[in-house]
Motif scaffolding. Sequence first.
Motif, mmCIF file in Angstrom:
data_model
loop_
_atom_site.group_PDB
_atom_site.id
_atom_site.type_symbol
_atom_site.label_atom_id
_atom_site.label_comp_id
_atom_site.label_asym_id
_atom_site.label_seq_id
_atom_site.Cartn_x
_atom_site.Cartn_y
_atom_site.Cartn_z
ATOM 1 N N TYR A 173 45.485 36.901 40.896
ATOM 2 C CA TYR A 173 45.584 38.160 41.458
ATOM 3 C C TYR A 173 44.031 38.987 41.170
ATOM 4 O O TYR A 173 43.539 38.983 40.002
ATOM 5 C CB TYR A 173 46.561 39.246 40.715
ATOM 6 C CG TYR A 173 47.924 38.711 41.273
ATOM 7 C CD1 TYR A 173 48.437 38.910 42.523
ATOM 8 C CD2 TYR A 173 48.814 37.792 40.459
ATOM 9 C CE1 TYR A 173 49.681 38.644 42.798
ATOM 10 C CE2 TYR A 173 49.966 37.507 40.411
ATOM 11 C CZ TYR A 173 50.564 37.741 41.917
ATOM 12 O OH TYR A 173 51.669 37.466 42.113
ATOM 13 N N ARG A 174 43.368 39.618 42.275
ATOM 14 C CA ARG A 174 42.064 39.972 41.954
ATOM 15 C C ARG A 174 42.325 41.463 41.371
ATOM 16 O O ARG A 174 41.486 41.536 40.278
ATOM 17 C CB ARG A 174 41.490 40.289 43.298
ATOM 18 C CG ARG A 174 40.232 41.232 43.270
ATOM 19 C CD ARG A 174 39.251 41.227 44.655
ATOM 20 N NE ARG A 174 38.670 40.111 45.029
ATOM 21 C CZ ARG A 174 39.223 39.346 46.122
ATOM 22 N NH1 ARG A 174 40.194 39.523 46.663
ATOM 23 N NH2 ARG A 174 38.570 38.260 46.388
ATOM 24 N N TYR A 175 43.158 42.356 41.586
ATOM 25 C CA TYR A 175 43.269 43.466 40.963
ATOM 26 C C TYR A 175 44.917 43.667 40.965
ATOM 27 O O TYR A 175 45.718 43.228 41.614
ATOM 28 C CB TYR A 175 42.588 44.596 41.840
ATOM 29 C CG TYR A 175 41.071 44.598 42.013
ATOM 30 C CD1 TYR A 175 40.641 44.578 40.669
ATOM 31 C CD2 TYR A 175 40.629 44.611 43.238
ATOM 32 C CE1 TYR A 175 39.107 44.526 41.040
ATOM 33 C CE2 TYR A 175 39.294 44.363 43.192
ATOM 34 C CZ TYR A 175 38.456 44.427 42.056
ATOM 35 O OH TYR A 175 37.269 44.408 42.304
ATOM 36 N N ARG A 176 45.177 44.526 40.001
ATOM 37 C CA ARG A 176 46.630 45.217 39.783
ATOM 38 C C ARG A 176 46.275 46.794 40.053
ATOM 39 O O ARG A 176 45.733 47.365 39.288
ATOM 40 C CB ARG A 176 47.082 44.966 38.385
ATOM 41 C CG ARG A 176 48.446 45.564 38.120
ATOM 42 C CD ARG A 176 49.081 45.329 36.945
ATOM 43 N NE ARG A 176 50.449 45.628 36.828
ATOM 44 C CZ ARG A 176 51.303 45.864 35.629
ATOM 45 N NH1 ARG A 176 50.561 45.245 34.558
ATOM 46 N NH2 ARG A 176 52.376 46.239 35.540
ATOM 47 N N TYR A 177 47.326 47.096 41.116
ATOM 48 C CA TYR A 177 46.927 48.621 41.515
ATOM 49 C C TYR A 177 48.210 49.466 41.037
ATOM 50 O O TYR A 177 49.570 48.787 41.162
ATOM 51 C CB TYR A 177 46.694 48.799 42.994
ATOM 52 C CG TYR A 177 45.573 48.192 43.432
ATOM 53 C CD1 TYR A 177 44.468 48.937 43.436
ATOM 54 C CD2 TYR A 177 45.311 46.992 44.092
ATOM 55 C CE1 TYR A 177 43.152 48.403 43.653
ATOM 56 C CE2 TYR A 177 44.213 46.467 44.186
ATOM 57 C CZ TYR A 177 42.988 47.229 44.406
ATOM 58 O OH TYR A 177 42.099 46.712 44.848
ATOM 59 N N PHE A 228 41.969 45.511 51.502
ATOM 60 C CA PHE A 228 42.550 44.643 50.489
ATOM 61 C C PHE A 228 41.951 43.239 51.285
ATOM 62 O O PHE A 228 42.394 42.813 52.014
ATOM 63 C CB PHE A 228 43.781 44.767 50.460
ATOM 64 C CG PHE A 228 44.292 46.050 49.818
ATOM 65 C CD1 PHE A 228 44.476 46.240 48.467
ATOM 66 C CD2 PHE A 228 44.312 47.227 50.450
ATOM 67 C CE1 PHE A 228 45.003 47.351 48.076
ATOM 68 C CE2 PHE A 228 44.671 48.494 50.171
ATOM 69 C CZ PHE A 228 44.828 48.888 48.877
ATOM 70 N N HIS A 261 46.452 40.377 45.527
ATOM 71 C CA HIS A 261 46.699 41.590 45.050
ATOM 72 C C HIS A 261 47.936 41.787 44.521
ATOM 73 O O HIS A 261 49.102 41.516 44.925
ATOM 74 C CB HIS A 261 46.283 42.942 45.644
ATOM 75 C CG HIS A 261 44.725 42.732 46.331
ATOM 76 N ND1 HIS A 261 43.835 43.442 45.753
ATOM 77 C CD2 HIS A 261 44.158 42.015 47.582
ATOM 78 C CE1 HIS A 261 42.609 43.046 46.207
ATOM 79 N NE2 HIS A 261 42.875 42.215 47.378
ATOM 80 N N ILE A 307 50.372 45.029 43.727
ATOM 81 C CA ILE A 307 50.399 46.429 44.054
ATOM 82 C C ILE A 307 51.745 47.336 43.634
ATOM 83 O O ILE A 307 52.945 46.646 43.958
ATOM 84 C CB ILE A 307 50.372 46.801 45.439
ATOM 85 C CG1 ILE A 307 48.860 46.438 45.877
ATOM 86 C CG2 ILE A 307 50.307 48.368 45.653
ATOM 87 C CD1 ILE A 307 48.731 46.457 47.436
#
Length: 227
Positions: A6-10, A175, A187, A189
């Motif tokens: 996962y690149r980011y956790r939003y 995204f 990602h 989310i």
Amino acid sequence: MARNAYRYRYQIAAAAVAVAGVAVYQQWGESPRVTRPESDWAPPSPPNFAVKVAPPSQDRSHGADLARLQPSALVMTCVPVAVTSGSFKIYTHQRGVAPLKLTTPAGGDNYLVKLVKAGTKNVVMSAYVSAGDTQTFKVPLGSYEIYYAQGKVWCGEKESFGRGSTRLVRLAGNFEFTKQGNSFVGHEIELIEQIAGNLRSEEVSDDEFASLVPAGPADGQDVSGGK
């Protein structure tokens, strides 16, 4: 063998709250859970209907108060369609490979999420997640805008959760779902408004949401419930 990361956790920022950067979250190792294909949707239980109960009326012949259901008391703005959390539909022949993990708030609305090819109105993938659930999907590689509809009773992709009963939202930014070395990067989310959220969102009109059209024939598990 390619791994998932996962690149980011939003987390969605609550209304009128400033965003202070992006939290980076990477997860390596074991692949996330992926929903298994199903031929059609079969919910674990029938959808809940909103029913208004009329005030007790006096039955003078028997001297008893009787609560009566009125024929017009069923409050629905569309016809409910059976749906299972984790169902999805891909509108491209590209294979879904990069992870998208979605979490919805408990005790609230259900969500239909649409991945739209950046710079277009073409929907590449739709996914349904029930209230209080977490599902991980495999997404075709690319750059997407993410829209979602939220509400109580699912009525198919055309009606969503019913006119006047559906909230329509677009998440800020694009995204990217990519392959980096030996890993597919996506990602995570959380569709939950939070004071310290790092992702902005805005409501969109019915017309804007309706302008989002499939990029091509569906190739995957049905997200429409046959509608």
